[in-house]
Design a protein around this motif. Structure first.
Motif, PDB file in Angstrom:
ATOM      1  N   HIS A 233       1.211  13.923  -8.052  1.00  0.00           N
ATOM      2  CA  HIS A 233       1.074  12.441  -8.006  1.00  0.00           C
ATOM      3  C   HIS A 233       0.445  12.150  -6.516  1.00  0.00           C
ATOM      4  O   HIS A 233      -0.358  11.188  -6.471  1.00  0.00           O
ATOM      5  N   PHE A 234       0.645  12.899  -5.546  1.00  0.00           N
ATOM      6  CA  PHE A 234       0.126  12.600  -4.222  1.00  0.00           C
ATOM      7  C   PHE A 234      -1.283  13.029  -4.310  1.00  0.00           C
ATOM      8  O   PHE A 234      -2.085  12.274  -3.362  1.00  0.00           O
TER       9      PHE A 234
ATOM     10  N   PRO B  92       0.854  -1.232  -0.021  1.00  0.00           N
ATOM     11  CA  PRO B  92      -0.022   0.157   0.050  1.00  0.00           C
ATOM     12  C   PRO B  92       0.655   1.171  -0.034  1.00  0.00           C
ATOM     13  O   PRO B  92       1.949   1.344   0.588  1.00  0.00           O
ATOM     14  N   ALA B  93       0.331   2.285  -0.432  1.00  0.00           N
ATOM     15  CA  ALA B  93       1.123   3.616  -0.849  1.00  0.00           C
ATOM     16  C   ALA B  93       1.144   4.277   0.547  1.00  0.00           C
ATOM     17  O   ALA B  93       0.293   4.363   1.321  1.00  0.00           O
ATOM     18  N   ASP B  94       2.246   4.769   0.819  1.00  0.00           N
ATOM     19  CA  ASP B  94       2.731   5.394   2.151  1.00  0.00           C
ATOM     20  C   ASP B  94       2.062   6.762   1.878  1.00  0.00           C
ATOM     21  O   ASP B  94       2.691   7.726   1.171  1.00  0.00           O
ATOM     22  N   ARG B  95       0.966   7.282   2.660  1.00  0.00           N
ATOM     23  CA  ARG B  95       0.320   8.646   2.533  1.00  0.00           C
ATOM     24  C   ARG B  95       0.884   9.575   3.802  1.00  0.00           C
ATOM     25  O   ARG B  95       0.221  10.680   3.686  1.00  0.00           O
TER      26      ARG B  95
ATOM     27  N   SER C  39      -2.454  19.220   1.651  1.00  0.00           N
ATOM     28  CA  SER C  39      -2.661  18.288   0.766  1.00  0.00           C
ATOM     29  C   SER C  39      -3.860  18.114   0.298  1.00  0.00           C
ATOM     30  O   SER C  39      -4.198  17.084  -0.414  1.00  0.00           O
ATOM     31  N   THR C  40      -4.794  19.010   0.307  1.00  0.00           N
ATOM     32  CA  THR C  40      -5.951  19.279  -0.327  1.00  0.00           C
ATOM     33  C   THR C  40      -6.011  20.703  -1.161  1.00  0.00           C
ATOM     34  O   THR C  40      -5.389  21.630  -0.499  1.00  0.00           O
TER      35      THR C  40
ATOM     36  N   SER D 181       3.326   9.463  -0.728  1.00  0.00           N
ATOM     37  CA  SER D 181       4.039  10.829  -0.323  1.00  0.00           C
ATOM     38  C   SER D 181       5.379  11.028  -0.142  1.00  0.00           C
ATOM     39  O   SER D 181       5.981  11.841   0.244  1.00  0.00           O
ATOM     40  N   ALA D 182       6.295  10.048  -0.717  1.00  0.00           N
ATOM     41  CA  ALA D 182       7.462   9.987  -0.666  1.00  0.00           C
ATOM     42  C   ALA D 182       8.256  11.101  -1.414  1.00  0.00           C
ATOM     43  O   ALA D 182       9.097  11.691  -0.916  1.00  0.00           O
ATOM     44  N   LEU D 183       7.747  11.370  -2.565  1.00  0.00           N
ATOM     45  CA  LEU D 183       8.300  12.665  -3.333  1.00  0.00           C
ATOM     46  C   LEU D 183       8.058  13.732  -2.593  1.00  0.00           C
ATOM     47  O   LEU D 183       8.768  14.748  -2.587  1.00  0.00           O
TER      48      LEU D 183
END
Length: 392
Positions: free
Chosen positions: A347-348, A156-159, A247-248, A354-356
């Motif tokens: 991308h996020f 799963p993607a780390d957010r 983030s939004t 959220s790595a980038l």
């Protein structure tokens, strides 16, 4: 009811001879076959009545019966003694067809499955399945080692985002570096302001990360970083770094309001090409959000133009990354270029990791720290240049 073909042919021949010897009498008409009594039974009765030795029959009656039998036999069996084509066709058995279709469409039930294995077989199957699972696991590990991207996609993607969420979608990242600020006022001779002296505590170094590099009303800042010299009661004097990240899209207004609280009428802004890009962009966003612009009327010291005057032609360009590498001897490790910040944030937003975006925050953090150090170096370089001019 079947007839003997040889006897039938004999009756036909006898009837033919009788017709040539005497005129044919009126032949009795065979009764039509009823629903319960088929025509073959009636015709067979007539044939039996025409056989020799039958009681109550004469030669004329026998001839007539034989003639009727022949005509009826031709209708039923045909001239060759075989049943004609219409008599051989049979009506298909619809019930049998329905049973056949139902049998084909019937699905196997759990009760029709294989019988339960015995205890010994069950233990053997368990050992076999365990070996199969281990083999599959080894193959999966080899596939993951051969294709790291596949193993990353499976997770799963780390957010998670750094800092504290102070409002819905708005994150505050704070840090404190032990870089004490100057105790004396800073001369602004390097910025061609010979008579100006500036209290370093009034300076606010800022930098933005935006959704695009073209500018205009469609471009917005998703991150604002700021640094100032601050005497913290617990950590002591040093450089305070604060970053606002959304983030939004709906959190932009909250970010603009929070950044406005960091500014006062005595604040002096400092940036690297911020007078031409960052400040106009924020002015537009405040205007579109219908918030009073806190940047209006504030003093602004842009470090790009003094850097160009002092170091143009010394290195290949005057970018901030070049200045910190060549002038300040700062080497960044695993740095994400600012040109890739819009793609990282997009991308996020699309549900990616959220790595980038965390790397963008680290890049912005280093930018504002570099601005503070660059100003001190420019002050020192300008003083050295003035001293060399006086000696000459």
């Amino acid at each position: 009811m079947s007839l003997n073909l040889a006897r039938l042919r004999a009756l036909q021949q006898q009837a033919g001879r009788s017709e040539t010897a005497a005129p044919r009498a009126a032949a009795p008409v065979a009764l039509p076959a009823t629903r319960d009594e088929p025509a073959a039974t009636n015709n067979a009765a007539l044939v039996q009545a025409a056989t020799p030795g039958a009681a109550g029959t004469d030669s004329a009656g026998a001839a007539a019966a034989a003639a009727n039998a022949r005509s009826d036999a031709d209708c039923i069996f045909g001239p060759d003694g075989l049943a004609p084509a219409p008599a051989r066709t049979q009506r298909p058995d619809l019930d049998a067809l329905r049973r056949m279709i139902a049998l084909r469409e019937r699905k196997p039930t759990p009760a029709s499955g294989p019988p339960a294995p015995r205890a010994a077989d069950a233990r053997g199957d368990a050992r076999e399945s365990g070996r199969s699972a281990a083999a599959l696991a080894r193959r999966g590990e080899r596939a993951s080692a051969a294709d790291p991207a596949r193993s990353v996609r499976a997770l799963p993607a780390d957010r998670s985002l750094p800092g504290e969420e102070i409002a819905p979608g708005l994150h505050l990242i704070q840090a404190h570096l032990p870089l004490p600020g100057p105790r004396e006022a800073l001369p602004l001779d390097f910025a061609k302001r010979r008579e100006d002296r500036l209290d370093p505590r009034r300076l606010l170094f800022f930098d933005t990360e935006t959704t695009g590099l073209a500018g205009g009303t469609g471009t917005r800042a998703f991150m604002i970083g700021a640094a100032d010299w601050y005497d913290d009661p617990q950590r002591g004097d040093g450089l305070r770094i604060r970053q606002l990240m959304i983030s939004t899209l709906s959190a932009e207004t909250a970010m603009l309001r929070e950044f406005a609280r960091w500014l006062t009428a005595e604040t002096v802004l400092s940036s690297y090409n911020g007078r031409c890009y960052d400040a106009p962009l924020l002015n537009t966003r405040y205007r579109l959000a219908r918030i009073a612009n806190p940047l209006a009327g504030l003093d602004h010291v842009d470090l790009l133009f003094p850097t160009r005057r002092l170091y143009r032609g010394v290195w290949e360009n005057c970018k901030l990354a070049t200045m910190e590498r060549e002038l300040l001897r700062i080497v960044r490790e695993d740095d994400l270029p600012g040109s890739q910040a819009p793609a990282a944030w997009l991308h996020f937003l699309r549900g990616g990791s959220s790595a980038l975006l965390r790397r963008v925050a680290a890049h912005n953090h280093q930018d504002v720290v570099t601005l503070a150090q660059l100003m001190l170096r420019l002050v020192q370089a300008q003083a050295q240049a003035d001293a060399a001019l006086l000696e000459s």
